[in-house]
Design a protein around this motif. Structure first.
Motif, PDB file in Angstrom:
ATOM      1  N   LYS A 117       0.652 -12.904 -43.334  1.00 13.77           N
ATOM      2  CA  LYS A 117       1.932 -13.238 -44.336  1.00 13.77           C
ATOM      3  C   LYS A 117       1.328 -14.027 -45.632  1.00 13.77           C
ATOM      4  CE  LYS A 117       3.272 -17.081 -41.265  1.00 13.77           C
ATOM      5  NZ  LYS A 117       1.848 -17.064 -40.326  1.00 13.77           N
ATOM      6  N   ASP A 118       2.267 -14.472 -46.270  1.00 11.93           N
ATOM      7  CA  ASP A 118       1.727 -15.109 -47.594  1.00 11.93           C
ATOM      8  C   ASP A 118       1.858 -16.680 -47.203  1.00 11.93           C
ATOM      9  OD1 ASP A 118       1.163 -12.989 -49.127  1.00 11.93           O
ATOM     10  OD2 ASP A 118       3.295 -12.865 -49.692  1.00 11.93           O
ATOM     11  N   SER A 275       8.541 -15.981 -45.127  1.00 12.58           N
ATOM     12  CA  SER A 275       7.538 -15.055 -45.374  1.00 12.58           C
ATOM     13  C   SER A 275       7.693 -14.104 -43.927  1.00 12.58           C
ATOM     14  CB  SER A 275       6.293 -15.649 -45.630  1.00 12.58           C
ATOM     15  OG  SER A 275       5.153 -14.622 -45.829  1.00 12.58           O
ATOM     16  N   SER A 279       1.842  -9.376 -45.889  1.00 15.92           N
ATOM     17  CA  SER A 279       1.738  -9.635 -47.192  1.00 15.92           C
ATOM     18  C   SER A 279       1.299  -8.310 -47.934  1.00 15.92           C
ATOM     19  CB  SER A 279       0.413 -10.778 -47.560  1.00 15.92           C
ATOM     20  OG  SER A 279       0.140 -10.611 -48.884  1.00 15.92           O
ATOM     21  N   ARG A 281      -0.209  -8.510 -50.545  1.00 13.44           N
ATOM     22  CA  ARG A 281      -1.530  -8.765 -51.196  1.00 13.44           C
ATOM     23  C   ARG A 281      -2.871  -8.156 -50.288  1.00 13.44           C
ATOM     24  NH1 ARG A 281      -0.086 -14.951 -52.123  1.00 13.44           N
ATOM     25  NH2 ARG A 281       2.005 -14.624 -53.321  1.00 13.44           N
TER      26      ARG A 281
END
Length: 286
Positions: A117-118, A275, A279, A281
Motif C-alpha cells: 500500500k502507499d 490506504s 498501490s 505505483r
C-alpha cells in the motif's frame, strides 16, 4: 490526554522495540467514552506490545507483517459491526474486516490493510484515530528499531501538527513533539537527570522562534533544517518554545510530563483516506 496518566512512563519501556507501535489517542473523540479513557489503537506489531504496556486496544490496524502473536481473525461477522460502532464510531465501521478470535484481546475490531500500500501502518493508524475524533496522539514503541521507521515517525509529528493536532513520540530517555505557528510550554518541575531539550525545523526555515525559561534563551530567532539547536536544558522554571511561522520538532526528557502544545492552525477535517488498496505505483512485474 491528562498528563497524570502513565502513558509516557509505559512508553519508555517499549522504546527498544520495533517501530510497529501502539497509539494512545486523547479522549476528545466523537465516540462516547469516559474522559479518562483514551482511544487505544494497536498498529501491526503494536499488538504484541499492548499487553506489556497495560494497554487494551480499541481496534487493531495494519498489514500484520510484523506482529509476532498468533493472529486469528473472525471475518465479516455481526460482532465486528457491533464492536466497530461501539469503539470506533461510524466513520471507521466500513473498514472493519472482522474481530480477533482468540487471545487476550479477543473480540477487538480489526482493520486489515494490504502490504503493498502507499501508507505505512503508523500513518494509517493516525488517519483512523483522526477519523474517530482524536486530535492528540501519544505514540509508544515508535523509537528505536529500524532507523527508517523512526525517521518516518518523527516526520508524522510534523504531519499531525500541520493538520492542527498534536502528537508525542515516546522513547526511553527522550520524547518528541511538534508545533506549528504556536508554542510548547513546560510547567515548573524538578530537573530530571537528563535535562536536554533540542529544537529542529521541519521546514526549510522556521521564523520568529522564541525560547524562554531554559538555560539558553533566544528571541526572534530563525531555525533552519540544516542546523539543529541541540542540548538546551530545563532548569526547573516555567519554560516555553514558540514559533511565529513554521513547524518545529522538539525533543525533551521522557521523565517529565508532556508539555502543553498550542498550534496556531485550525484542525483539518481529515488526514486523508485510508490506504486500503494495493498501490497503483506498483510495477506490473510484481
Amino acid at each position: 490526554m491528562p498528563a497524570d496518566r502513565a502513558t509516557g512512563h509505559a512508553a519508555g519501556r517499549a522504546s527498544d522495540c520495533s517501530a510497529d507501535c501502539a497509539v494512545d489517542c486523547a479522549s476528545d473523540c466523537s465516540v462516547n467514552r469516559p474522559a479518562a479513557r483514551p482511544l487505544v489503537i494497536a498498529a501491526d506489531g503494536g499488538l504484541d506490545h499492548a499487553a506489556c504496556l497495560g494497554l487494551t486496544p480499541d481496534f487493531v490496524i495494519g498489514d500484520f507483517d510484523s506482529v509476532r502473536s498468533r493472529l486469528d481473525i473472525t471475518r465479516n461477522n455481526a460482532d465486528a459491526a457491533t464492536a466497530a460502532a461501539t469503539t470506533t464510531g461510524a466513520a471507521l465501521a466500513p473498514f472493519i474486516s472482522g474481530t480477533l478470535a482468540s487471545g487476550a484481546f479477543a473480540g477487538t475490531p480489526v482493520i486489515t490493510l494490504p502490504s503493498q500500500k502507499d501508507d505505512a501502518d503508523m500513518l494509517s493508524a493516525l488517519k483512523a484515530g483522526w477519523a474517530a475524533g482524536a486530535r492528540e496522539f501519544h505514540i509508544v514503541g515508535g523509537l528505536g528499531g529500524r532507523l527508517d521507521h523512526t525517521l518516518g515517525n518523527v516526520q508524522l509529528l510534523a504531519f499531525i501538527s500541520r493538520a492542527g493536532g498534536s502528537a508525542f513520540l515516546y522513547g526511553s530517555r527522550i520524547t518528541a513533539t511538534a508545533v506549528t505557528d504556536g508554542s510548547v510550554r513546560f510547567p515548573p518541575a524538578p530537573v530530571p537527570q537528563f535535562p536536554m531539550v533540542s529544537v529542529f525545523s521541519a521546514d526549510n526555515e522556521s521564523h520568529g522562534v522564541r525560547i524562554r525559561g531554559l538555560k539558553y534563551e533566544v528571541s526572534d530567532f530563525t531555525v533552519s533544517n540544516a542546523l539543529a539547536q541541540l542540548s538546551n536544558e530545563l532548569v526547573g522554571l516555567d519554560a516555553s518554545i514558540s514559533v511565529e511561522h513554521g513547524t518545529l520538532i522538539i525533543t525533551y526528557p521522557a521523565a517529565i510530563a508532556p508539555p502543553t502544545v498550542t498550534n496556531g492552525v485550525a484542525a483539518a477535517g481529515t488526514l486523508g483516506v485510508l490506504s486500503t488498496h494495493v498501490s497503483s505505483r506498483l510495477r506490473a512485474s510484481f
